[in-house]
Design an enzyme around this catalytic site. Structure first.
Site, short mmCIF file in Angstrom:
data_model
loop_
_atom_site.label_atom_id
_atom_site.label_comp_id
_atom_site.label_asym_id
_atom_site.label_seq_id
_atom_site.Cartn_x
_atom_site.Cartn_y
_atom_site.Cartn_z
N SER A 262 38.18 41.55 38.09
CA SER A 262 39.25 40.78 38.75
C SER A 262 38.84 39.31 38.87
O SER A 262 39.01 38.70 39.92
CB SER A 262 39.57 41.38 40.11
OG SER A 262 38.45 41.29 40.97
N GLU A 284 37.08 46.93 39.87
CA GLU A 284 36.20 45.79 40.16
C GLU A 284 34.87 46.31 40.71
O GLU A 284 34.85 47.13 41.62
CB GLU A 284 36.89 44.84 41.15
CG GLU A 284 36.02 43.76 41.75
CD GLU A 284 35.34 42.86 40.73
OE1 GLU A 284 36.01 42.28 39.87
OE2 GLU A 284 34.08 42.77 40.79
N HIS A 539 55.87 10.52 50.01
CA HIS A 539 56.59 11.57 50.73
C HIS A 539 57.95 11.80 50.09
O HIS A 539 58.61 10.82 49.74
CB HIS A 539 56.77 11.15 52.19
CG HIS A 539 57.56 12.15 52.97
ND1 HIS A 539 57.03 13.35 53.38
CD2 HIS A 539 58.86 12.14 53.38
CE1 HIS A 539 57.96 14.03 54.03
NE2 HIS A 539 59.08 13.32 54.04
N1 LIG Z 1 41.97 29.54 34.22
C1 LIG Z 1 40.73 29.45 33.76
O1 LIG Z 1 40.05 28.44 33.88
C2 LIG Z 1 40.14 30.62 33.02
C3 LIG Z 1 40.94 31.66 32.60
C4 LIG Z 1 40.35 32.73 31.93
C5 LIG Z 1 38.99 32.71 31.68
N2 LIG Z 1 38.24 31.67 32.10
C6 LIG Z 1 36.79 31.66 31.87
O2 LIG Z 1 36.44 32.78 31.09
C7 LIG Z 1 35.29 33.39 31.63
C8 LIG Z 1 35.44 34.89 31.59
O3 LIG Z 1 36.46 35.32 32.50
P1 LIG Z 1 36.42 36.79 33.10
O4 LIG Z 1 37.58 36.94 34.02
O5 LIG Z 1 36.20 37.76 32.01
O6 LIG Z 1 35.04 36.76 33.89
P2 LIG Z 1 34.70 36.50 35.44
O7 LIG Z 1 33.25 36.31 35.48
O8 LIG Z 1 35.59 35.46 36.02
O9 LIG Z 1 35.08 37.88 36.16
C9 LIG Z 1 34.54 39.10 35.75
C10 LIG Z 1 34.78 40.12 36.85
O10 LIG Z 1 34.46 41.40 36.32
C11 LIG Z 1 33.67 42.13 37.26
N3 LIG Z 1 32.88 43.10 36.48
C12 LIG Z 1 31.88 42.84 35.60
N4 LIG Z 1 31.45 43.98 35.02
C13 LIG Z 1 32.20 44.99 35.53
C14 LIG Z 1 32.25 46.43 35.30
N5 LIG Z 1 31.45 47.03 34.43
N6 LIG Z 1 33.15 47.15 35.99
C15 LIG Z 1 33.97 46.55 36.89
N7 LIG Z 1 33.97 45.21 37.13
C16 LIG Z 1 33.10 44.46 36.46
C17 LIG Z 1 32.87 41.04 37.97
O11 LIG Z 1 32.44 41.47 39.25
C18 LIG Z 1 33.89 39.90 38.07
O12 LIG Z 1 34.69 39.98 39.22
C19 LIG Z 1 35.11 32.89 33.03
O13 LIG Z 1 33.80 32.39 33.14
C20 LIG Z 1 36.10 31.81 33.21
O14 LIG Z 1 35.46 30.61 33.55
C21 LIG Z 1 38.79 30.63 32.77
#
Ligand SMILES: NC(=O)c1ccc[n+]([C@@H]2O[C@H](COP(=O)([O-])OP(=O)(O)OC[C@H]3O[C@@H](n4cnc5c(N)ncnc54)[C@H](O)[C@@H]3O)[C@@H](O)[C@H]2O)c1
Ligand SMILES: Cc1cc2nc3c(=O)[nH]c(=O)nc-3n(C[C@H](O)[C@H](O)[C@H](O)COP(=O)(O)OP(=O)(O)OC[C@H]3O[C@@H](n4cnc5c(N)ncnc54)[C@H](O)[C@@H]3O)c2cc1C
Length: 569
Positions: A262, A284, A539
């Site tokens: 998440s 998560e 504003h």
């Molecule tokens: N709007 C944005 O800027 C944006 C959008 C998408 C992605 N991204 C970038 O892409 C990267 C990757 O995004 P993401 O959402 O994949 O990674 P993330 O690191 O944001 O979140 C991964 C989540 O998965 C959970 N997790 C990990 N392994 C797990 C498992 N085996 N079972 C259950 N939960 C588990 C973690 O606890 C964490 O909450 C991020 O570093 C982000 O910076 C940025």
């Protein structure tokens, strides 16, 4: 959210050589005068079109003594160079670095082994924001209560899946074209193929295993990005068990999809899928959803983005085994308790999206040829993005930017790091303040942040012995938000009451992603709350949310310290 923070430092890089800009400008002019870099020439050959033949011709003009060849075992550093700068990887990081480099007069080439634009343009920010634009509108059109409050009546909203998918794909193509053309127009050489470092200041590129094109460069930037990280035991078939690479194509909209993770990707896709009619189950590993966000913002986000939607969740569990749908059987997901590792549950769903983070793409880069050991695949760098060797010493003339160094995996970070490196290469010692880099999650409403979360700030305060104060304001107090009937939102400022330093700002609410920049610029420039609270905001605008925040701050009356000098950004 900001996993690794670079400390600020002002020491000089040992190998930064101030250059004469005039020399490079002349070089650039001469190149154009000789007609080697005209955009039309590139266009005729398609993306990435510098042939080995053409390339060697150029080498005689610019670097007659460059002697790199495939026969060379690569261990000797060349004495003159084909390029001032070679960048491996044409994602947003490589692109940002290349544009800045040519602007600064550096003769620059970029090597790309796949499609131009990398993750952000083809499989990330760009197509995902196109899908989120659709989900935002669908939400508005489906929200009868909201429409009624504005006095609007709209017939039931529907969508055409293929047309939505086309919108995302077309946008990616358009931005990819723009990015490629901007490089060509400015005279960046695009070299096609997989790049491997064969020795100090030498890169081989071409088809893996068969390439014999070697270029030499005074400086090299690694900008090879990342790929989806898929935990062991999860079988991705690209159809029913997918990563964001597949999900962005929107080949189908499942009735029920489990989203593992998440974080940013999980949250943004939950926004898209629920707007298009799917039910979502979050899985998560941590004890609460959205563990990377400031906890108070996460709590509110859960109240607005999760609870009222068709979303349920399992927290504190790992998905250890996921099997794709086959022969009429659904996707199965085995869950274990994250702490005890005991089996917890088995889910059967129509599809599963794996959003458990990203892994650096550094395999095959030849780092072993220059004594660099990766850390879980990430290239170790110092605060100036200089690559650190296995013996702890800096590798001269080698830098790594963007997702491949894992400091902060965001598109604008990659680009800013690239610009920072080019500044150093052209004589301006520069350290990027990662604490001033904003981040945003483009859900409806959006979440944005810059600097430290409240727990991080309190931890830092404990270690360094200062107080932390918090100012908060609701979007319900903002006229523009109320006019839009979008009062659900919170902005939070974390600061030091002794000197007014801004430690972090977190916003949940309409247009939070745009609002954060006033705060990130304030942090970047070292502006204190006592200074910015006197600034005037129009504003009625949403920016008054920040105005309100600043005005709520209280600086200790005994404090007499002046506002600090601006810091490097
Ligand atoms: N709007 C944005 O800027 C944006 C959008 C998408 C992605 N991204 C970038 O892409 C990267 C990757 O995004 P993401 O959402 O994949 O990674 P993330 O690191 O944001 O979140 C991964 C989540 O998965 C959970 N997790 C990990 N392994 C797990 C498992 N085996 N079972 C259950 N939960 C588990 C973690 O606890 C964490 O909450 C991020 O570093 C982000 O910076 C940025
Ligand atoms: C679904 C999704 C949504 C996202 N949304 C956002 C967002 O809204 N905002 C945001 O800031 N970030 C977002 N991100 C993160 C963002 O996409 C990345 O942080 C960014 O793309 C990193 O840029 P980069 O230049 O470091 O690497 P990449 O974009 O991954 O580019 C690296 C390039 O290098 C090439 N390459 C790799 N190895 C070699 C080699 N040896 N030789 C030649 N070429 C090579 C690759 O083919 C690729 O083109 C999102 C990511 C995903 C997955």
């Amino acid at each position: 959210m900001h996993a690794t923070i670079s400390p600020l430092s002002t020491a000089k890089p040992p190998h930064s050589t101030p250059r004469s800009r005039t020399d490079f400008r002349l070089c650039g002019l001469r190149r154009e005068a000789l007609g080697f870099c005209s955009p039309s020439q590139f266009r005729n050959r398609g993306v990435g079109a510098v042939s080995a033949k053409n390339h060697s011709r150029r080498r005689t003009v610019f670097a007659a003594s460059a002697s790199a060849s495939a026969a060379d075992n690569g261990s000797r550093a060349p004495s003159s160079f084909d390029y001032d700068l070679v960048i491996i990887g044409a994602g947003v990081g490589g692109h940002g670095a290349a544009l800045h480099a040519v602007e600064k007069g550096l003769k620059t080439a970029i090597i790309e082994g796949d499609v131009m634009g990398g993750t952000c343009v083809n499989r990330g920010c760009v197509p995902s924001k196109a899908l989120l634009a659709v989900s935002g509108r669908m939400r508005e059109l489906q929200d009868e209560h909201h429409l009624k409050a504005l006095g609007l009546q709209v017939a039931a909203a529907g969508y055409d899946r293929q047309a939505v998918a086309d919108h995302a794909n077309n946008l990616a193509s358009k931005i990819r074209g723009n990015l490629t053309n901007s490089l060509k127009a400015l005279g960046v050489d695009i070299l096609t193929g997989f790049g491997t470092i064969v020795g100090p200041q030498k890169v081989k590129y071409g088809k893996i295993g068969t390439s014999d094109n070697v270029v030499t460069a005074k400086d090299i930037i690694i900008a090879t990005g990342s790929v989806p990280f898929v935990p062991k035991g999860i079988e991705v078939d690209g159809k029913t068990v997918i990563t964001s690479d597949h999900a962005l194509k929107l080949e189908f909209v499942p009735d029920w999809i489990a989203i593992v993770g998440s974080g940013y990707i999980g949250l943004e896709f939950s926004d898209v899928y629920t707007a298009l009619g799917s039910e979502v189950t979050f899985i998560e590993a941590m004890d609460q959803l959205m563990p990377g966000f400031d906890p108070e913002i996460g709590k509110l986000a859960q109240r607005v983005l999760i609870n009222p939607r068709k979303i349920d969740y399992h927290t504190g569990v790992f998905a250890t085994k996921i099997t794709p749908a086959k022969d009429g059987k659904p996707v199965t997901i085995e869950l274990i308790d994250a702490k005890t590792k005991e089996p917890k549950d088995t889910l059967e769903v129509d599809a599963a999206l794996i959003a458990t983070g990203r892994a650096p793409f550094t395999k095959g880069l030849g780092l072993e040829n220059i004594n660099v050991e990766t850390q879980r695949g990430f290239v170790p760098v110092d605060e100036r993005m200089r690559v650190i060797g296995a013996d702890g010493n800096l590798i001269p003339h080698l830098y790594c930017i963007g997702d491949a160094n894992g400091k902060l995996m965001l598109a604008h970070t990659a680009s800013a790091q690239g610009i920072s490196v080019v500044e150093q290469l052209t004589g301006n010692d520069h350290v990027l303040n990662h604490l001033s880099i904003p981040a945003a999650c483009f859900t409806h409403p959006e979440i944005s942040m810059v600097g430290l979360t409240e727990p991080q700030a309190r931890e830092k305060a404990k270690q360094e012995g200062f107080e932390v104060s918090i100012a908060k304001t609701s979007f319900k107090a903002n006229t523009k938000a109320l006019a839009e009937n979008e009062g659900e939102g919170l902005a939070k400022l974390i600061y030091r009451p002794d000197n007014g330093e801004i430690l972090g700002v977190h916003i949940f609410g309409m247009h939070a992603a745009d609002l954060i920049h006033e705060a990130s610029n304030a942090i970047a420039l070292g502006t204190r709350v006592q200074d910015i609270k006197l600034a005037v905001h129009a504003h009625p605008t949403l920016s008054e949310v920040l105005d309100e925040l600043y005005k709520l701050t209280k600086i200790n009356s005994h404090d007499t310290k002046p506002a600090s000098e601006p810091v490097a950004v």
